[in-house]
Design an enzyme around this catalytic site. Structure first.
Site, PDB file in Angstrom:
ATOM      1  N   LYS A  77       0.921  -0.798  -0.402  1.00 14.58           N
ATOM      2  CA  LYS A  77       0.332   0.135  -0.501  1.00 14.58           C
ATOM      3  C   LYS A  77       0.868   1.314   0.143  1.00 14.58           C
ATOM      4  CE  LYS A  77      -3.743   2.233   2.903  1.00 14.58           C
ATOM      5  NZ  LYS A  77      -4.977   1.736   3.565  1.00 14.58           N
ATOM      6  N   SER A 152      -9.605   1.592   2.708  1.00 15.18           N
ATOM      7  CA  SER A 152      -8.825   2.970   1.856  1.00 15.18           C
ATOM      8  C   SER A 152      -7.535   1.805   0.980  1.00 15.18           C
ATOM      9  CB  SER A 152      -8.235   4.091   3.153  1.00 15.18           C
ATOM     10  OG  SER A 152      -7.516   2.767   3.723  1.00 15.18           O
ATOM     11  N   SER A 176     -10.239  -0.553   7.207  1.00 16.94           N
ATOM     12  CA  SER A 176     -10.016  -0.378   5.951  1.00 16.94           C
ATOM     13  C   SER A 176      -9.353  -1.629   5.007  1.00 16.94           C
ATOM     14  CB  SER A 176      -8.341   0.493   5.511  1.00 16.94           C
ATOM     15  OG  SER A 176      -9.599   2.299   5.455  1.00 16.94           O
TER      16      SER A 176
HETATM   17  N1  GLN Z   1     -13.551   3.605   6.137  1.00 13.09           N
HETATM   18  C1  GLN Z   1     -13.185   4.203   7.192  1.00 13.09           C
HETATM   19  C2  GLN Z   1     -12.508   5.981   7.020  1.00 13.09           C
HETATM   20  O1  GLN Z   1     -12.725   6.411   6.311  1.00 13.09           O
HETATM   21  C3  GLN Z   1     -11.742   3.698   7.465  1.00 13.09           C
HETATM   22  C4  GLN Z   1     -10.859   4.063   7.114  1.00 13.09           C
HETATM   23  C5  GLN Z   1      -9.015   3.050   7.007  1.00 13.09           C
HETATM   24  O2  GLN Z   1      -9.341   2.826   7.941  1.00 13.09           O
HETATM   25  N2  GLN Z   1      -7.899   3.528   6.738  1.00 13.09           N
HETATM   26  O3  GLN Z   1     -12.203   7.142   7.921  1.00 13.09           O
END
Ligand code: GLN
Length: 485
Positions: A77, A152, A176
């Site tokens: 990532k 994400s 995410s």
């Molecule tokens: N979808 C969640 C957010 O937008 C979690 C994102 C994540 O785990 N990095 O914050």
């Protein structure tokens, strides 16, 4: 078909000399070249470096070295700093940032002999649930290219689902890893907070962020977690506890395992999702597990609690990107204020700005008690309820997401609807618990995941339960149409 093989099978083939790491890397690079343009999962390809590292892995093997990841390709990532390679975090802010060092996760995988093919697309600064907030454009879901892969870590998930690499790294602040794993039919694990070092992982919300793994099975995820887990003196929140052998216990029978079914997860669950969960419960029961209902009454507070705590921490963490110390700098600033304002205005996208403003607001002197302090209290309540639940059961089982992958564009203009993608995943982050998502069937022809949550440092138990489930089921072996050929 090398891309259909597990990490274990690939390591065996490398060990027997059936293929070299260089040829394996060539195979996956060719797949990325052919298939990635339609997916946008990989945003930086490091082909030359990968081939050189693969040649080193081959020489190490020839000299007698071995190891489950020696010569195995992967994708990181783009939130992990990679020495000499652009590390953008999905943002224009860091579009030209070449990291001067490796994140600990990257260094550990490099030491294990794993070979980085490139960097995966992601929501900007890991804020999002659909990979649509990336500066580099949305990632498409291999199961249906009009749908999102989740976020994400959407690029990592899509890459593993499309078999562009045997595994990928991800991070999970509120879901995410698990949510995109569910929406792409892959297996993803978010370890206990502190189990894996955050050093060199660009910070979003430091008390919630945790690095983890996307793979095609729990058995493969165990191999990778083994390589990245452990104490790191460079991360003061990493935990100095011995790392168990995650692979050694995969085969343990599940007889007597006490599985808690979370009442608050079942409330209002959509019918297709509920049917898949019931089928998963039946599999676990057939394997000898016992199930009972568990209630965590404060769990419905997790989304609002998270959307105070996470923006608060992000507003502080992202203050370093000011065009002076770090990040994009605007052209021809008039003065210092203009430089700050335009650099941040140009560098950050809409969702990141929304979070910074929310975070600044909840931390402001007048509202701190009403929002931030209250959220911290709710967080403690949720944590206490999980702790009480784990006195009665060994793991909790529930859905990973409310729905399967949704169309690109469907939720991006409605932040609150987008935030609700994580209603089942955020609790584990608030409490710092390990959690895993594994494929458990389809809704509307798209993959869905089940989630296993364990007490702190029970990764072994989650991987064991998921592995036994995967021995009894076939969901994790199914490729998105066209991607197994
Ligand atoms: N979808 C969640 C957010 O937008 C979690 C994102 C994540 O785990 N990095 O914050």
């Amino acid at each position: 078909m090398w891309h259909n093989r597990s990490i274990g099978e690939l390591a065996d083939s490398l060990g027997r000399g059936e293929i070299s790491s260089v040829d394996l890397v060539r195979h996956f690079l060719a797949r990325i070249e052919a298939l990635n343009p339609a997916l946008n999962a990989v945003i930086t390809l490091t082909a030359g470096q990968a081939l050189a590292e693969a040649a080193v892995a081959d020489r190490r093997r020839a000299a007698g070295a071995s190891g489950p990841l020696l010569g195995i390709p992967l994708i990181h990532k783009d939130i992990f700093c990679t020495d000499g390679v652009r590390t953008s975090c999905g943002s224009r802010m860091l579009d030209n940032f070449v990291a001067p060092y490796d994140a600990t996760v990257v260094a550990k995988l490099r030491d294990a002999g794993a070979v980085m093919l490139g960097k995966a697309n992601m929501d900007e600064f890991a804020m999002g649930s659909s990979n649509e907030t990336s500066f580099y454009g949305p990632v498409r879901n291999p199961w249906d290219k009009d749908k999102v892969p989740g976020g994400s870590s959407g690029g990592s998930a899509a890459a593993v689902a499309a078999r562009l690499a045997p595994f990928a790294t991800g991070t999970d602040t509120g879901g995410s890893i698990r949510q995109p794993a569910a929406l792409t039919g892959t297996t993803g694990i978010k370890p206990t907070y502190g189990r894996v070092s955050r050093h060199g992982m660009i910070a979003f919300a430091s008390s919630l962020d945790q690095a983890g793994v996307f793979a095609r099975s729990a058995a493969d995820a165990a191999i990778v977690l083994q390589a990245i887990a452990g104490f790191d003196p460079k991360d003061s929140t990493s935990v100095d506890l011995p790392v168990p052998d995650y692979c050694a216990t995969l085969q343990a029978p599940l007889r007597g395992l006490r599985i808690g079914l979370v009442k608050e997860f079942a409330d209002g669950l959509e019918a297709g999702n509920a049917a898949l969960l019931a089928a998963a419960v039946a599999v676990f029961r057939a394997l000898g597990a016992e199930t009972s209902e568990v209630s965590l009454p404060s769990l419905p507070l997790s989304v609002p609690t998270y959307y105070v705590v996470a923006p608060a921490e992000c507003s502080s963490n992202l203050s370093r990107f000011d065009g002076v110390r770090f990040g994009h700098r605007c052209d021809a600033p008039k003065d210092l204020m203009d430089l700050y304002k335009r650099s941040r205005g140009e560098g950050f996208g809409a969702e990141v700005k929304r979070r910074i403003m929310t975070g600044t607001y909840v931390l402001s002197a007048g509202y701190f008690d009403a929002y931030y302090l209250k959220a911290q209290k709710a967080r403690q309540l949720i944590t206490d309820e999980f702790r009480a639940a784990f006195e009665r059961v060994d793991v909790l089982l529930g859905p990973t997401t409310p729905t399967p992958a949704f169309p690109i564009g469907a939720k991006i203009d409605d932040p609150v609807t987008m935030y609700l993608n994580d209603i089942y995943t955020i609790g584990a982050n608030l409490a710092g618990l390990p959690a895993l998502s594994a494929p458990c069937g389809y809704v509307d022809g798209l993959p869905m995941g089940m989630q296993l949550i364990g007490p702190h440092f029970a990764e072994t138990r989650l991987l064991n339960a998921a592995h036994q489930f995967q021995l009894a089921t076939d969901w994790h072996n199914k490729a998105a149409p066209g991607y197994a050929e």
